[in-house]
Write a protein that holds these residues in place. Structure first.
Motif, PDB file in Angstrom:
ATOM      1  N   SER A   1      24.764  11.591  57.256  1.00  0.00           N
ATOM      2  CA  SER A   1      25.771  12.646  57.161  1.00  0.00           C
ATOM      3  C   SER A   1      26.341  12.736  55.752  1.00  0.00           C
ATOM      4  O   SER A   1      26.616  13.832  55.239  1.00  0.00           O
ATOM      5  CB  SER A   1      26.905  12.384  58.158  1.00  0.00           C
ATOM      6  OG  SER A   1      26.425  12.416  59.485  1.00  0.00           O
ATOM      7  N   TRP A   2      26.522  11.576  55.107  1.00  0.00           N
ATOM      8  CA  TRP A   2      27.017  11.540  53.731  1.00  0.00           C
ATOM      9  C   TRP A   2      26.033  12.240  52.794  1.00  0.00           C
ATOM     10  O   TRP A   2      26.416  13.057  51.954  1.00  0.00           O
ATOM     11  CB  TRP A   2      27.235  10.087  53.316  1.00  0.00           C
ATOM     12  CG  TRP A   2      27.889   9.873  51.977  1.00  0.00           C
ATOM     13  CD1 TRP A   2      29.215   9.683  51.741  1.00  0.00           C
ATOM     14  CD2 TRP A   2      27.235   9.820  50.692  1.00  0.00           C
ATOM     15  NE1 TRP A   2      29.444   9.496  50.395  1.00  0.00           N
ATOM     16  CE2 TRP A   2      28.240   9.586  49.731  1.00  0.00           C
ATOM     17  CE3 TRP A   2      25.919   9.937  50.269  1.00  0.00           C
ATOM     18  CZ2 TRP A   2      27.969   9.464  48.367  1.00  0.00           C
ATOM     19  CZ3 TRP A   2      25.632   9.828  48.901  1.00  0.00           C
ATOM     20  CH2 TRP A   2      26.647   9.596  47.969  1.00  0.00           C
TER      21      TRP A   2
ATOM     22  N   ALA B   1      26.126  15.927  53.194  1.00  0.00           N
ATOM     23  CA  ALA B   1      27.319  16.497  52.557  1.00  0.00           C
ATOM     24  C   ALA B   1      27.137  16.617  51.049  1.00  0.00           C
ATOM     25  O   ALA B   1      27.522  17.628  50.440  1.00  0.00           O
ATOM     26  CB  ALA B   1      28.539  15.642  52.880  1.00  0.00           C
TER      27      ALA B   1
ATOM     28  N   ARG C   1      30.777  23.356  52.173  1.00  0.00           N
ATOM     29  CA  ARG C   1      31.054  22.126  52.908  1.00  0.00           C
ATOM     30  C   ARG C   1      32.127  22.331  53.958  1.00  0.00           C
ATOM     31  O   ARG C   1      33.106  23.048  53.748  1.00  0.00           O
ATOM     32  CB  ARG C   1      31.487  21.014  51.941  1.00  0.00           C
ATOM     33  CG  ARG C   1      30.347  20.426  51.130  1.00  0.00           C
ATOM     34  CD  ARG C   1      30.823  19.364  50.170  1.00  0.00           C
ATOM     35  NE  ARG C   1      29.774  19.045  49.210  1.00  0.00           N
ATOM     36  CZ  ARG C   1      29.992  18.634  47.972  1.00  0.00           C
ATOM     37  NH1 ARG C   1      31.238  18.490  47.534  1.00  0.00           N
ATOM     38  NH2 ARG C   1      28.972  18.369  47.176  1.00  0.00           N
TER      39      ARG C   1
ATOM     40  N   GLN D   1      32.874  17.224  56.064  1.00  0.00           N
ATOM     41  CA  GLN D   1      32.069  16.772  54.932  1.00  0.00           C
ATOM     42  C   GLN D   1      32.948  16.422  53.732  1.00  0.00           C
ATOM     43  O   GLN D   1      32.683  15.439  53.032  1.00  0.00           O
ATOM     44  CB  GLN D   1      31.047  17.846  54.555  1.00  0.00           C
ATOM     45  CG  GLN D   1      29.900  17.973  55.548  1.00  0.00           C
ATOM     46  CD  GLN D   1      28.923  19.059  55.161  1.00  0.00           C
ATOM     47  OE1 GLN D   1      29.329  20.144  54.745  1.00  0.00           O
ATOM     48  NE2 GLN D   1      27.636  18.788  55.326  1.00  0.00           N
TER      49      GLN D   1
END
Length: 231
Positions: free
Chosen positions: A54-55, A58, A66, A70
Motif C-alpha cells: 500500500s505504501w 501511494a 492520492r 495514502q
C-alpha cells in the motif's frame, strides 16, 4: 547556523558503544559550535514502519490523486525526508548486526529513498536513470562490530555489509563527504577492543574539524556565487 541530523540505530539503550560515540560527537560539536541545531531521531527505540504494498502504491500515485489514507500512510516518510533535507550534516550511529545494518536503519532508509523526493527516474538517461535530488551534505558513520578486520584490506573486508551499503546509499542522502569511525573487537573485550575505543574517541575531534572546515568553505563559495548573481 549548521543543522545536524543524528540517527541512533542501536537496539540497546544502555552500554551501547554507538550511542556513546554519538553522544560524544554531539558534545564535542557543541563545544565548537554551540548554536548549531541538532535534529535527533532514535530509530533503535522507535523503528520506522516497514514499507508495504500500500505504501508503494501511494508513492507511485500522483500527489493530486492520492486519497486521505495514502497521505496518512506517507506522512512519516514526508517527515523523515523533511528532516534529512534540512540537515547539513548527517550522523548515523549504528552497530553492525549480522554483518549488515539493523532492520530499523534499513526501514529508515526505505522511508526516505523515495522517487520524486530524494531521487528522480528518467529512462532518457540511458542505463543510469536514477538521479539524486539532494547534495552538499556530510555523512558521519559511527559504527561498532563484534569482530575485527572489516576495513580496507582487512581479514573480513568482504563480510562488511554495513559501511559499504551506507556508502552506496549516501548519494541518495545527499552526502558528498563521508567519514567513518569504527570500533571493533567488541566480542573479544580485550586490549585490542580498548585501543579501538580510544582510537575512535580520538578521531571524533579531527572529523569535526574536517567537516567544519568544509562547511565554512561551502558557505564562502555560496556567498561568492550569490554576489556574482547579483552583480
Amino acid at each position: 547556523m549548521t543543522t545536524l541530523l543524528h540517527i541512533d540505530a542501536s537496539a540497546r539503550k544502555e552500554r551501547s558503544i554507538t550511542r556513546d560515540l554519538g553522544e560524544r560527537f554531539k558534545r564535542q560539536w557543541r563545544a565548537v559550535q554551540p548554536t548549531d541545531r541538532f535534529i535527533y531521531r532514535d530509530i533503535g527505540s522507535s523503528p520506522p514502519d516497514f514499507i508495504s504494498e500500500s505504501w508503494i502504491a501511494a508513492v507511485f500515485t500522483p500527489e493530486e490523486k492520492r486519497t486521505d489514507e495514502q497521505n496518512v500512510l506517507l506522512s512519516l516518510s514526508d517527515l523523515l525526508i523533511e528532516e534529512l533535507t534540512e540537515a547539513d550534516v548527517i550522523v548515523i550511529s549504528t552497530p553492525m548486526y549480522n554483518y549488515g545494518m539493523p532492520a530499523s536503519l534499513k526501514a529508515w532508509i526505505d522511508q526516505i529513498v523515495r522517487i520524486n523526493k530524494t531521487f528522480t527516474f528518467d529512462l532518457d538517461r540511458g542505463d543510469f536513470p536514477l538521479e539524486p535530488t539532494l547534495s552538499g551534505k556530510s555523512l558521519v558513520l559511527l559504527t561498532a562490530c563484534g569482530e575485527f578486520g572489516f576495513g580496507e584490506n582487512g581479514a573480513r573486508e568482504t563480510m562488511n555489509h554495513l559501511g559499504p551499503h551506507l556508502r552506496t546509499l549516501s548519494k541518495y542522502l545527499g552526502a558528498d563527504d563521508i567519514h567513518e569511525i569504527r570500533v571493533e573487537y567488541q566480542e573479544f573485550g580485550d586490549k585490542r577492543h580498548k585501543r579501538s575505543i580510544e582510537s575512535a574517541y580520538e578521531s571524533i575531534s579531527g572529523t569535526i574539524n574536517n567537516i567544519a572546515e568544509k562547511l565554512e568553505l561551502r558557505q564562502e563559495l555560496d556567498a561568492t556565487a550569490s554576489l556574482a548573481r547579483k552583480s
